[in-house]
Design an enzyme around this catalytic site. Structure first.
Site, PDB file in Angstrom:
ATOM      1  N   TYR A  44       0.825  -1.216   0.000  1.00  0.00           N
ATOM      2  CA  TYR A  44       0.000   0.000   0.000  1.00  0.00           C
ATOM      3  C   TYR A  44       0.857   1.264   0.000  1.00  0.00           C
ATOM      4  O   TYR A  44       0.368   2.357  -0.280  1.00  0.00           O
ATOM      5  CB  TYR A  44      -0.953   0.029   1.203  1.00  0.00           C
ATOM      6  CG  TYR A  44      -2.054  -1.024   1.151  1.00  0.00           C
ATOM      7  CD1 TYR A  44      -2.163  -1.909   0.090  1.00  0.00           C
ATOM      8  CD2 TYR A  44      -2.974  -1.126   2.179  1.00  0.00           C
ATOM      9  CE1 TYR A  44      -3.157  -2.869   0.056  1.00  0.00           C
ATOM     10  CE2 TYR A  44      -3.977  -2.080   2.151  1.00  0.00           C
ATOM     11  CZ  TYR A  44      -4.061  -2.948   1.077  1.00  0.00           C
ATOM     12  OH  TYR A  44      -5.051  -3.903   1.052  1.00  0.00           O
ATOM     13  N   ASP A 103     -11.185  -8.369   7.418  1.00  0.00           N
ATOM     14  CA  ASP A 103     -12.574  -8.225   6.958  1.00  0.00           C
ATOM     15  C   ASP A 103     -13.272  -9.583   6.958  1.00  0.00           C
ATOM     16  O   ASP A 103     -14.451  -9.686   7.308  1.00  0.00           O
ATOM     17  CB  ASP A 103     -12.611  -7.625   5.550  1.00  0.00           C
ATOM     18  CG  ASP A 103     -12.738  -6.104   5.597  1.00  0.00           C
ATOM     19  OD1 ASP A 103     -12.350  -5.522   6.631  1.00  0.00           O
ATOM     20  OD2 ASP A 103     -13.211  -5.513   4.614  1.00  0.00           O
ATOM     21  N   ASP A 156      -3.173 -18.144   1.949  1.00  0.00           N
ATOM     22  CA  ASP A 156      -4.324 -18.813   1.315  1.00  0.00           C
ATOM     23  C   ASP A 156      -4.929 -19.849   2.267  1.00  0.00           C
ATOM     24  O   ASP A 156      -6.154 -19.971   2.391  1.00  0.00           O
ATOM     25  CB  ASP A 156      -3.949 -19.430  -0.044  1.00  0.00           C
ATOM     26  CG  ASP A 156      -2.538 -20.000  -0.079  1.00  0.00           C
ATOM     27  OD1 ASP A 156      -1.813 -19.879   0.927  1.00  0.00           O
ATOM     28  OD2 ASP A 156      -2.166 -20.591  -1.101  1.00  0.00           O
TER      29      ASP A 156
END
Ligand code: NAD
Length: 358
Positions: free
Chosen positions: A142, A251, A223
């Protein structure tokens, strides 16, 4: 004690939920003999409307001059078409960087009273879960070099991920300390089978682990972690991971708790000043309607008391009041399914205030 708190109400439901948290903080101040002084500053879309930029200089200066920061949420459709550097969300990255907040703590637990809200299988719900996700907040992809260029096949875009040893060491230490105060288990999540940054991440975490022989530490590929979160969330105590993996996994973790309206977060740096905010966004679909669940923001205020002001009893009092209100069956619209009409934002706040006593 006296504390200066910067309030960043932001956009959408931000003002409503921050006002609820302030009422709760005022009740705590009265009950425990503290003084909270508030200063409000603009951020996000409301700042763009007022002064043409999402993070005005006065906001950064005001936050730096405060003992801590309480944020509602930013963004909304009105500002969605603006260029990237003028988007409300840009203010979030800017304020985190300006305050040196490199740690994001996101607790995700299944409240006994909200078990029916959990979308997982009954036997998994029965086991419950209570985890703390420690996300690195100011490094990684980011914040890496990014851009557009013309390549062999025409237009291309790229984002790069870079992590330094220092960045990994400091977030790892926060996570080991958190695990030490909880159940003593840490899982470090990476993608070391593919990414060079993850290989350094893993190596440094293993080195820091030697300083914490009382904490058990294991690695998990991201994953697999995404799968394990829905298969067996009870296995997680403290999780530490990079900025992007933490963004996505937290989330996912929030969703299995039942409602996004319940989950608080804390962003911390080297000192005691932190920024506290619900994990949800500005919910433009219900903004200004007195429908938002204020609990995530109220619990964020509790985290502020615990982590920035070392007021553990006061934080416990808020968390227990929320527990009792939920156990008594009170619900806002996001949690209510049939039965009694849902409470408004203000009514839910009043229920929590009542549980905090006179
Ligand atoms: P959102 O979290 O705002 O809303 C998703 C859904 O959850 C909506 O249906 C909303 O009504 C509901 N919801 C969220 N919080 C709730 C609460 N407290 N009580 C009851 N219901 C609640 O996510 P979104 O719709 O993807 O984004 C809306 C805006 O918020 C966008 O502009 C986005 O960029 C921004 N955003 C901001 C932050 C932040 O400020 N930290 C985080 C995420 C999204």
């Amino acid at each position: 004690m006296q504390y200066k708190i910067a309030l960043l109400r932001g956009d959408g439901i931000g003002p409503e939920i921050v006002d609820s948290a302030v009422e709760v903080l005022d009740k705590i101040a009265a009950r425990f003999g503290h003084e909270f002084q508030y200063e409000s500053y603009l951020i996000g879309g409301s700042a763009i409307d007022a002064c043409g930029e999402p993070l005005p200089k006065e906001t950064v200066e005001g936050c730096l001059a405060s003992d801590s920061v309480l944020l509602g949420a930013v963004g909304g459709p009105k500002w969605d078409t603006l260029p990237g550097n003028l988007r409300p969300e840009k203010a979030l990255l800017g304020i985190r960087a300006a305050l040196g907040l490199f740690t994001n703590l996101r607790p995700a637990k299944l409240y006994h009273a909200l078990r029916e809200e959990c979308p997982l299988r009954a036997d998994i719900v029965e086991r419950g879960f209570d985890m703390m996700i420690v996300r690195e907040l100011t490094g990684g992809i980011y914040f890496g070099e990014r851009g557009m260029r013309v390549g062999k096949y025409g237009e291309e875009a790229f984002d790069t991920e870079c992590y330094s040893r220092m960045e990994i060491e400091r977030i790892a230490r926060v996570a080991f300390e958190a695990a030490r105060k909880r159940r003593g288990n840490l899982i470090s999540i990476d993608k070391a089978n593919v990414l060079e940054t993850s290989r350094l991440w893993r190596k440094v975490v293993h080195e820091i682990a030697l300083e914490y022989s009382d904490v058990s530490c294991a690695d998990m590929l991201v994953d697999n972690a995404a799968m394990q979160l829905v298969r067996n969330p009870a296995q997680f105590d403290v999780v530490v991971t990079s900025n992007m993996f933490g963004d996505i996994l937290s989330d996912e973790a929030s969703q299995i708790t039942g409602s996004i309206g319940m989950l608080p977060s804390a962003s911390l740096g080297e000192g005691t000043r932190g920024m506290y905010e619900p994990i949800h966004g500005s919910a433009p679909d219900i903004a200004g309607q007195n429908k938002a669940n204020p609990i995530a923001t109220i619990l964020s205020a509790a985290m502020m008391l615990r982590y920035s002001f070392a007021l553990a009893d006061e934080a416990d009092a808020i968390e227990q009041a929320v527990d009792r209100v939920l156990a008594a069956g009170w619900r806002t619209a996001d949690l209510a399914h049939g039965g009694a009409p849902p409470l408004t934002t203000k009514e839910m706040t009043q229920k929590i205030l009542a549980e905090l006593g006179e």
